[in-house]
Design an enzyme around this catalytic site. Structure first.
Site, PDB file in Angstrom:
ATOM      1  NE  ARG A  89      -4.508  -0.212   2.178  1.00  0.00           N
ATOM      2  CZ  ARG A  89      -5.372  -1.214   2.263  1.00  0.00           C
ATOM      3  NH1 ARG A  89      -4.957  -2.451   2.289  1.00  0.00           N
ATOM      4  NH2 ARG A  89      -6.664  -0.978   2.308  1.00  0.00           N
ATOM      5  NE  ARG A 128     -16.462  -3.792   4.285  1.00  0.00           N
ATOM      6  CZ  ARG A 128     -15.241  -3.850   3.742  1.00  0.00           C
ATOM      7  NH1 ARG A 128     -14.905  -4.884   3.008  1.00  0.00           N
ATOM      8  NH2 ARG A 128     -14.376  -2.879   3.927  1.00  0.00           N
ATOM      9  NE  ARG A 134     -13.428  -3.489   7.807  1.00  0.00           N
ATOM     10  CZ  ARG A 134     -12.726  -3.593   6.689  1.00  0.00           C
ATOM     11  NH1 ARG A 134     -12.829  -4.685   5.952  1.00  0.00           N
ATOM     12  NH2 ARG A 134     -11.935  -2.609   6.308  1.00  0.00           N
TER      13      ARG A 134
HETATM   14  P1  B4P Z   1      -8.445  -3.791   3.948  1.00  0.00           P
HETATM   15  O1  B4P Z   1      -8.822  -4.865   4.843  1.00  0.00           O
HETATM   16  O2  B4P Z   1      -7.371  -4.076   2.945  1.00  0.00           O
HETATM   17  O3  B4P Z   1      -9.797  -3.533   3.239  1.00  0.00           O
HETATM   18  P2  B4P Z   1     -10.557  -2.508   2.390  1.00  0.00           P
HETATM   19  O4  B4P Z   1      -9.596  -1.609   1.684  1.00  0.00           O
HETATM   20  O5  B4P Z   1     -11.535  -1.902   3.313  1.00  0.00           O
HETATM   21  O6  B4P Z   1     -11.455  -3.214   1.323  1.00  0.00           O
HETATM   22  P3  B4P Z   1     -11.522  -4.322   0.239  1.00  0.00           P
HETATM   23  O7  B4P Z   1     -11.147  -3.689  -1.084  1.00  0.00           O
HETATM   24  O8  B4P Z   1     -10.800  -5.576   0.553  1.00  0.00           O
HETATM   25  O9  B4P Z   1     -13.061  -4.649   0.391  1.00  0.00           O
HETATM   26  P4  B4P Z   1     -14.029  -5.179  -0.680  1.00  0.00           P
HETATM   27  O10 B4P Z   1     -13.909  -4.163  -1.763  1.00  0.00           O
HETATM   28  O11 B4P Z   1     -13.812  -6.586  -1.032  1.00  0.00           O
HETATM   29  O12 B4P Z   1      -7.951  -2.479   4.758  1.00  0.00           O
HETATM   30  C1  B4P Z   1      -8.531  -2.023   5.979  1.00  0.00           C
HETATM   31  C2  B4P Z   1      -7.560  -1.098   6.720  1.00  0.00           C
HETATM   32  O13 B4P Z   1      -6.415  -1.856   7.211  1.00  0.00           O
HETATM   33  C3  B4P Z   1      -6.905   0.038   5.929  1.00  0.00           C
HETATM   34  O14 B4P Z   1      -7.722   1.198   5.868  1.00  0.00           O
HETATM   35  C4  B4P Z   1      -5.581   0.280   6.732  1.00  0.00           C
HETATM   36  O15 B4P Z   1      -5.806   1.083   7.869  1.00  0.00           O
HETATM   37  C5  B4P Z   1      -5.195  -1.102   7.206  1.00  0.00           C
HETATM   38  N1  B4P Z   1      -4.237  -1.765   6.296  1.00  0.00           N
HETATM   39  C6  B4P Z   1      -4.484  -2.907   5.582  1.00  0.00           C
HETATM   40  N2  B4P Z   1      -3.402  -3.248   4.835  1.00  0.00           N
HETATM   41  C7  B4P Z   1      -2.454  -2.286   5.072  1.00  0.00           C
HETATM   42  C8  B4P Z   1      -1.138  -2.060   4.577  1.00  0.00           C
HETATM   43  N3  B4P Z   1      -0.578  -2.872   3.667  1.00  0.00           N
HETATM   44  N4  B4P Z   1      -0.450  -0.978   5.020  1.00  0.00           N
HETATM   45  C9  B4P Z   1      -0.985  -0.147   5.930  1.00  0.00           C
HETATM   46  N5  B4P Z   1      -2.242  -0.287   6.438  1.00  0.00           N
HETATM   47  C10 B4P Z   1      -2.981  -1.351   6.018  1.00  0.00           C
HETATM   48  O16 B4P Z   1     -15.464  -5.042  -0.127  1.00  0.00           O
HETATM   49  C11 B4P Z   1     -16.141  -3.823   0.069  1.00  0.00           C
HETATM   50  C12 B4P Z   1     -17.643  -4.005  -0.023  1.00  0.00           C
HETATM   51  O17 B4P Z   1     -18.029  -3.924  -1.399  1.00  0.00           O
HETATM   52  C13 B4P Z   1     -18.152  -5.340   0.488  1.00  0.00           C
HETATM   53  O18 B4P Z   1     -19.298  -5.130   1.239  1.00  0.00           O
HETATM   54  C14 B4P Z   1     -18.475  -6.126  -0.790  1.00  0.00           C
HETATM   55  O19 B4P Z   1     -19.552  -7.018  -0.608  1.00  0.00           O
HETATM   56  C15 B4P Z   1     -18.862  -5.019  -1.738  1.00  0.00           C
HETATM   57  N6  B4P Z   1     -18.591  -5.366  -3.133  1.00  0.00           N
HETATM   58  C16 B4P Z   1     -17.493  -5.985  -3.609  1.00  0.00           C
HETATM   59  N7  B4P Z   1     -17.583  -6.140  -4.947  1.00  0.00           N
HETATM   60  C17 B4P Z   1     -18.776  -5.549  -5.326  1.00  0.00           C
HETATM   61  C18 B4P Z   1     -19.443  -5.368  -6.594  1.00  0.00           C
HETATM   62  N8  B4P Z   1     -18.917  -5.794  -7.733  1.00  0.00           N
HETATM   63  N9  B4P Z   1     -20.623  -4.711  -6.589  1.00  0.00           N
HETATM   64  C19 B4P Z   1     -21.166  -4.273  -5.444  1.00  0.00           C
HETATM   65  N10 B4P Z   1     -20.603  -4.422  -4.215  1.00  0.00           N
HETATM   66  C20 B4P Z   1     -19.413  -5.061  -4.161  1.00  0.00           C
END
Ligand code: B4P
Length: 191
Positions: A89, A128, A134
């Site tokens: 990231r 979500r 969350r």
């Molecule tokens: P992450 O856990 O990586 O998650 P995310 O960015 O929230 O979402 P993701 O992209 O995986 O979710 P999805 O779209 O699948 O990060 C959380 C936090 O952790 C960060 O903010 C940071 O603080 C920390 N962190 C993590 N990794 C880090 C790193 N490397 N360095 C520093 N900090 C880090 O899902 C989202 C929603 O969309 C779901 O409800 C899903 O059902 C829906 N969805 C998915 N596809 C869809 C579609 N096609 N149409 C409609 N809805 C859809």
């Protein structure tokens, strides 16, 4: 080994698509978000520290996440490949990952970057937040802060892999199955 980065802003579908891709291709799923949430659930000192940062919508320190990834790569020596979800990231994380994989002689094959508009991201994450429990999904200003962090720090990761012609853009809006099929087409042409 086949090593893949699934890239995109928060809410772009990385976690959702990763679950399907690991089943189809037998890759080991490494999600730094999942690792951090597991630390939080177990109330470890690392988890308590990370929670404060995540609740502000900011990125956890490079040192912490690189350490977690290093131990997970070391613990999984006999895998077909890794699917990196939500990592790297920052530019520093990308450089560290390249070094870790160089030691294995198995560099990143491709970065698949999901493209989704900001309004759609906010809509998905707020939805979500209604059920996920969350804390970083329930507040719109935190969601927007996460998207700002993405623009400020994470887009540099795509620039890093573009230098090696490893980035492929994928339309991330549409049904989950449609997007999965676009991802599979890219992977099938390389695996
Ligand atoms: P992450 O856990 O990586 O998650 P995310 O960015 O929230 O979402 P993701 O992209 O995986 O979710 P999805 O779209 O699948 O990060 C959380 C936090 O952790 C960060 O903010 C940071 O603080 C920390 N962190 C993590 N990794 C880090 C790193 N490397 N360095 C520093 N900090 C880090 O899902 C989202 C929603 O969309 C779901 O409800 C899903 O059902 C829906 N969805 C998915 N596809 C869809 C579609 N096609 N149409 C409609 N809805 C859809």
């Amino acid at each position: 080994m086949f090593n893949l980065i699934l890239f995109g802003p928060p809410g772009s579908g990385k976690g959702t698509q990763s679950e399907k891709l690991i089943l189809r291709y037998g890759l080991k799923h490494l999600s730094t978000g999942d690792m951090l949430r597991s630390e939080i659930a177990r109330q470890t000192p690392l988890g308590m520290e990370a929670k404060k940062v995540m609740d502000r919508g900011e990125l956890v320190s490079d040192e912490i996440v690189i350490g977690m990834i290093r131990s997970n790569i070391d613990a999984n020596q006999q895998v077909r490949g890794f699917l990196f979800d939500g990592f790297p990231r920052t530019a520093a994380q990308a450089v560290a990952l390249d070094l870790l994989l160089e030691e294995k002689g198995a560099p990143i094959s491709v970065m698949l970057a999901l493209e989704v508009s900001e309004e759609e991201l906010v809509k998905r994450l707020m939805k979500r937040g209604e059920t996920s429990g969350r804390s970083d999904d329930t507040n719109e200003s935190v969601i927007r802060a996460r998207i700002t962090e993405y623009h400020n720090k994470t887009t540099a990761v795509a620039a890093h892999y573009e230098k090696f012609d490893k980035v492929r853009l994928i339309k991330g809006e549409g049904s989950i199955d449609e997007i999965f099929s676009l991802l599979c087409t890219e992977i099938d042409s390389r695996i």
